[in-house]
Design a protein around this motif. Structure first.
Motif, short mmCIF file in Angstrom:
data_model
loop_
_atom_site.label_atom_id
_atom_site.label_comp_id
_atom_site.label_asym_id
_atom_site.label_seq_id
_atom_site.Cartn_x
_atom_site.Cartn_y
_atom_site.Cartn_z
N ASN A 94 0.67 -5.43 -7.93
CA ASN A 94 0.74 -5.01 -9.33
C ASN A 94 -0.49 -5.48 -10.11
N THR A 95 -0.94 -6.69 -9.80
CA THR A 95 -2.10 -7.23 -10.50
C THR A 95 -3.37 -6.44 -10.20
N ILE A 96 -3.63 -6.15 -8.92
CA ILE A 96 -4.85 -5.43 -8.57
C ILE A 96 -4.78 -4.00 -9.08
N ILE A 97 -3.58 -3.39 -9.11
CA ILE A 97 -3.44 -2.04 -9.67
C ILE A 97 -3.79 -2.06 -11.16
N ARG A 98 -3.33 -3.09 -11.88
CA ARG A 98 -3.63 -3.21 -13.30
C ARG A 98 -5.14 -3.37 -13.54
N ILE A 99 -5.79 -4.17 -12.70
CA ILE A 99 -7.23 -4.38 -12.84
C ILE A 99 -7.99 -3.08 -12.57
N ARG A 124 -10.42 -0.53 -14.98
CA ARG A 124 -11.80 -0.18 -14.65
C ARG A 124 -12.02 1.31 -14.53
N PHE A 125 -11.05 2.02 -13.88
CA PHE A 125 -11.30 3.41 -13.53
C PHE A 125 -10.32 4.40 -14.17
N GLY A 126 -9.41 3.91 -14.99
CA GLY A 126 -8.41 4.80 -15.57
C GLY A 126 -7.18 4.91 -14.69
N GLU A 127 -6.24 5.73 -15.11
CA GLU A 127 -4.96 5.85 -14.41
C GLU A 127 -5.17 6.28 -12.95
N LEU A 128 -4.55 5.54 -12.03
CA LEU A 128 -4.64 5.86 -10.61
C LEU A 128 -3.54 6.83 -10.21
N THR A 129 -3.79 7.65 -9.20
CA THR A 129 -2.79 8.59 -8.73
C THR A 129 -1.68 7.85 -8.00
N PRO A 130 -0.46 8.40 -7.97
CA PRO A 130 0.65 7.76 -7.24
C PRO A 130 0.31 7.50 -5.78
N ASP A 131 -0.48 8.40 -5.17
CA ASP A 131 -0.84 8.22 -3.77
C ASP A 131 -1.66 6.94 -3.58
N ILE A 132 -2.57 6.69 -4.52
CA ILE A 132 -3.40 5.49 -4.41
C ILE A 132 -2.56 4.23 -4.65
N THR A 133 -1.73 4.25 -5.69
CA THR A 133 -0.92 3.05 -5.97
C THR A 133 0.05 2.77 -4.83
N ASP A 134 0.58 3.82 -4.19
CA ASP A 134 1.48 3.61 -3.05
C ASP A 134 0.74 2.95 -1.89
N LYS A 135 -0.50 3.38 -1.67
CA LYS A 135 -1.28 2.77 -0.59
C LYS A 135 -1.56 1.30 -0.87
N ILE A 136 -1.86 0.99 -2.13
CA ILE A 136 -2.13 -0.41 -2.49
C ILE A 136 -0.88 -1.26 -2.31
N ARG A 137 0.27 -0.72 -2.72
CA ARG A 137 1.52 -1.49 -2.61
C ARG A 137 1.96 -1.67 -1.16
N SER A 138 1.40 -0.89 -0.26
CA SER A 138 1.77 -1.03 1.16
C SER A 138 0.90 -2.04 1.89
N LEU A 139 -0.14 -2.56 1.20
CA LEU A 139 -1.03 -3.51 1.84
C LEU A 139 -0.36 -4.87 2.01
N SER A 140 -0.79 -5.61 3.03
CA SER A 140 -0.31 -6.96 3.23
C SER A 140 -1.00 -7.90 2.25
N ILE A 141 -0.51 -9.13 2.17
CA ILE A 141 -1.11 -10.11 1.27
C ILE A 141 -2.59 -10.36 1.61
N PRO A 142 -2.96 -10.58 2.90
CA PRO A 142 -4.38 -10.75 3.21
C PRO A 142 -5.22 -9.53 2.83
N GLN A 143 -4.67 -8.32 3.04
CA GLN A 143 -5.40 -7.12 2.66
C GLN A 143 -5.58 -7.02 1.15
N LEU A 144 -4.55 -7.41 0.39
CA LEU A 144 -4.66 -7.41 -1.07
C LEU A 144 -5.70 -8.40 -1.55
N LEU A 182 -13.03 3.12 -4.00
CA LEU A 182 -11.70 2.56 -3.71
C LEU A 182 -11.02 3.34 -2.58
N LEU A 183 -11.09 4.65 -2.66
CA LEU A 183 -10.46 5.48 -1.62
C LEU A 183 -11.09 5.23 -0.27
N SER A 184 -12.41 5.11 -0.24
CA SER A 184 -13.10 4.86 1.02
C SER A 184 -12.65 3.54 1.62
#
Length: 290
Positions: free
Chosen positions: A239-244, A248-268, A284-286
């Motif tokens: 949630n914190t990295i999504i907010r940051i 920086r880049f404006g509202e993120l798409t649901p697909d991007i936020t879902d990918k971020i929320r699926s990351l492990s703690i080390p990946q985050l 970010l997508l790359s």
């Protein structure tokens, strides 16, 4: 983030106690200043501003010393903003919670050309534990202090919490101690020594729930504290990295936020560092695809 937010809650709820600890003065004329006076994107979630008469105590609790911009520059920037607003004495203290060998935790000033700015640094693992036992509010921080026998230290904290007479304070201090002890102790040992039901009833726990940081923690209290804390930390960091990134880049798409929320703690954690090199959502997508 749960660790920083726990310290922020303690410092703002029991502000006079923290003033007494850090400034060595007893005062009931302590107020909490709104951190919105610090403009984005510099403001940190763990920023705490306490006004004591005509003096400001600026606190920053940090789990790790890595920051961009670096902490010394941030402290200079904060001081400049605060002094321009209030024109008063400003005492700045950075408190590092988790032991590390990084040289960054020994930086106590910003130096560049003719500019010199100093601030206080407290490394909790170097602090004597005795002063923290003299004030019940500081018991959670006692779990992180220097000790030749850490388990005995945690047992002493648990014993002191058990004899607190005011129920609400006991619940809140117990919850804060459980959370901060997680930076140092095995979760099973924490569960063994501290009363889990006190944590569930505490204001701190409820506050973290409202911020959406501990959905996993809620599940963990019924399925196991260790699993819950891990899930809660993962969701909180996501949630914190999504907010940051949104700032920086404006509202993120649901697909991007879902990918971020699926990351492990080390990946985050890796994404938190990598995002400073991103110039666009495409970067970010790359990164996510790689």
């Amino acid at each position: 983030m749960a660790y920083d937010n726990t310290c922020k809650y303690l410092a703002e709820t029991y502000a006079p106690n923290f003033v007494r600890w850090l400034l060595g003065i007893s005062s009931t004329n302590v107020s909490v200043l709104k951190t919105e006076i610090i403009p984005e994107p510099i403001r940190a979630d763990a920023l705490i501003l306490l006004q004591v008469d005509n003096r400001i105590l600026h606190l920053e609790f940090q789990t790790l010393p890595y920051s961009k911009p670096p902490i010394p520059y941030r402290m200079l920037n904060y001081w400049t903003i605060l002094h321009g607003l209030y024109w008063c004495e400003i005492e700045q203290v950075v408190i590092y919670l988790k032991e590390t060998t990084s040289e960054l935790v020994f930086q106590e000033r910003f130096t560049y050309q003719n500019t010199r700015h100093s601030f206080r640094v407290i490394r909790m693992w170097e602090e004597e534990s005795t002063p923290f036992f003299n004030d019940p509010v500081l018991l959670p921080l006692a779990t992180l202090t220097r000790s030749d026998n850490p388990r005995e230290l945690l047992e002493q904290v648990a014993q002191q919490i058990a004899i607190l007479e005011e129920p609400a304070q006991q619940r809140n201090i117990s919850a804060a101690a459980e959370i901060l002890a997680g930076l140092r102790f095995d979760k099973n040992l924490i569960r063994l020594l501290l009363r889990e039901e006190l944590m569930q009833e505490s204001v701190i726990y409820q506050d973290i729930l409202q911020k959406g940081l501990t959905q996993g923690l809620t599940q963990g209290l019924t399925q196991g504290l260790t699993q819950g804390l891990t899930q809660g930390q993962q969701q909180g960091e996501a949630n914190t990295i999504i907010r940051i990134l949104t700032r920086r880049f404006g509202e993120l798409t649901p697909d991007i936020t879902d990918k971020i929320r699926s990351l492990s703690i080390p990946q985050l954690e890796n994404l938190t560092d990598a995002q400073f090199d991103f110039d666009s959502v495409g970067d970010l997508l790359s990164w996510l695809e790689s």
